[in-house]
Motif scaffolding. Structure first.
Motif, short mmCIF file in Angstrom:
data_model
loop_
_atom_site.label_atom_id
_atom_site.label_comp_id
_atom_site.label_asym_id
_atom_site.label_seq_id
_atom_site.Cartn_x
_atom_site.Cartn_y
_atom_site.Cartn_z
N ASN A 101 42.33 44.79 37.86
CA ASN A 101 41.85 44.92 36.48
C ASN A 101 40.77 43.90 36.13
O ASN A 101 40.25 43.91 35.02
CB ASN A 101 43.00 44.83 35.49
N GLY A 102 40.48 42.98 37.04
CA GLY A 102 39.45 41.98 36.79
C GLY A 102 39.94 40.76 36.03
O GLY A 102 39.13 39.94 35.61
N GLU A 132 39.45 33.65 44.40
CA GLU A 132 38.50 32.54 44.30
C GLU A 132 37.07 33.01 44.58
O GLU A 132 36.12 32.59 43.90
CB GLU A 132 38.89 31.42 45.26
N ASP A 133 36.91 33.91 45.56
CA ASP A 133 35.58 34.45 45.87
C ASP A 133 35.02 35.23 44.68
O ASP A 133 33.84 35.12 44.34
CB ASP A 133 35.63 35.36 47.10
N LYS A 134 35.86 36.05 44.04
CA LYS A 134 35.42 36.83 42.87
C LYS A 134 35.04 35.91 41.72
O LYS A 134 34.03 36.13 41.06
CB LYS A 134 36.52 37.79 42.40
N ILE A 135 35.84 34.89 41.47
CA ILE A 135 35.55 33.96 40.38
C ILE A 135 34.21 33.26 40.65
O ILE A 135 33.36 33.15 39.76
CB ILE A 135 36.70 32.95 40.19
N ALA A 136 34.01 32.81 41.90
CA ALA A 136 32.75 32.13 42.25
C ALA A 136 31.57 33.09 42.12
O ALA A 136 30.53 32.73 41.58
CB ALA A 136 32.85 31.57 43.67
N LYS A 137 31.73 34.33 42.62
CA LYS A 137 30.64 35.31 42.55
C LYS A 137 30.30 35.66 41.11
O LYS A 137 29.14 35.72 40.74
CB LYS A 137 31.02 36.58 43.32
N ASP A 138 31.34 35.87 40.29
CA ASP A 138 31.09 36.18 38.88
C ASP A 138 30.37 35.04 38.18
O ASP A 138 29.50 35.26 37.35
CB ASP A 138 32.40 36.50 38.15
N GLY A 139 30.70 33.81 38.56
CA GLY A 139 30.01 32.65 37.99
C GLY A 139 28.55 32.62 38.39
O GLY A 139 27.68 32.35 37.57
#
Length: 165
Positions: A101-102, A132-139
């Motif tokens: 769900n993001g 962690e990869d998604k959080i970093a990419k979204d940032g």
């Protein structure tokens, strides 16, 4: 030269599509089979096992309504877990659902609770890395969008200033 450009385009596409996601998807047919299994369960133990498989299938679905349904089932049954292993499994599935769900902060919180129960669980460690990869990419994407917006604003101001002269 064309091959290098092709690899570059592919890697950029993979970055933006989340190509590093290794969490499996589940089809509607599998979900329907799990629902039949729950309906046909003869004992309470069979029903509970079938509900866990259905929950797994739902949170691994590409359909957000299925994911939300799976999350609801898992949250309702979390307090009824009979062992730390069952609690760990439900926490993990909740983390997968929130990941789908993001809601990466909630997903990370739940996967960390799994790792408190079993610190070396590879599946949870893999999910934590994906989060962690998604959080970093979204940032990074957010920073890129903000930088582009500032650049356009500065360019617009410069163009207006140039016209006034």
């Amino acid at each position: 030269m064309e091959a290098k450009i092709g690899r570059l385009v592919e890697s950029v596409g993979s970055f933006f599509s989340g190509g590093s996601d290794t969490i499996p998807w589940c089809s509607r047919d599998i979900i329907a089979g799990c629902e039949r299994e729950v309906a046909e369960a003869a004992t309470e133990e069979q029903r509970n096992d079938s509900l866990m498989r259905l929950s797994w299938a739902l949170v691994h679905s590409k359909n957000q309504d299925d994911v939300n349904r799976g999350l609801g089932m898992l949250e309702a049954s979390l307090d009824q877990s009979s062992s730390p292993l069952q609690t760990r499994e439900k926490l993990y599935l909740l983390a997968v659902g929130h990941y789908r769900n993001g809601d990466y902060p909630r997903s990370r919180q739940l996967v960390d609770r799994c790792l408190e129960i079993q610190p070396d669980w590879r599946q949870a460690l893999s999910l934590r890395k994906a989060i962690e990869d998604k959080i970093a990419k979204d940032g990074l994407i957010g920073i890129g969008i903000a930088t582009t917006a500032v650049g356009l604003l500065v360019g617009g101001i410069a163009a207006i200033a140039a016209r006034k002269k």
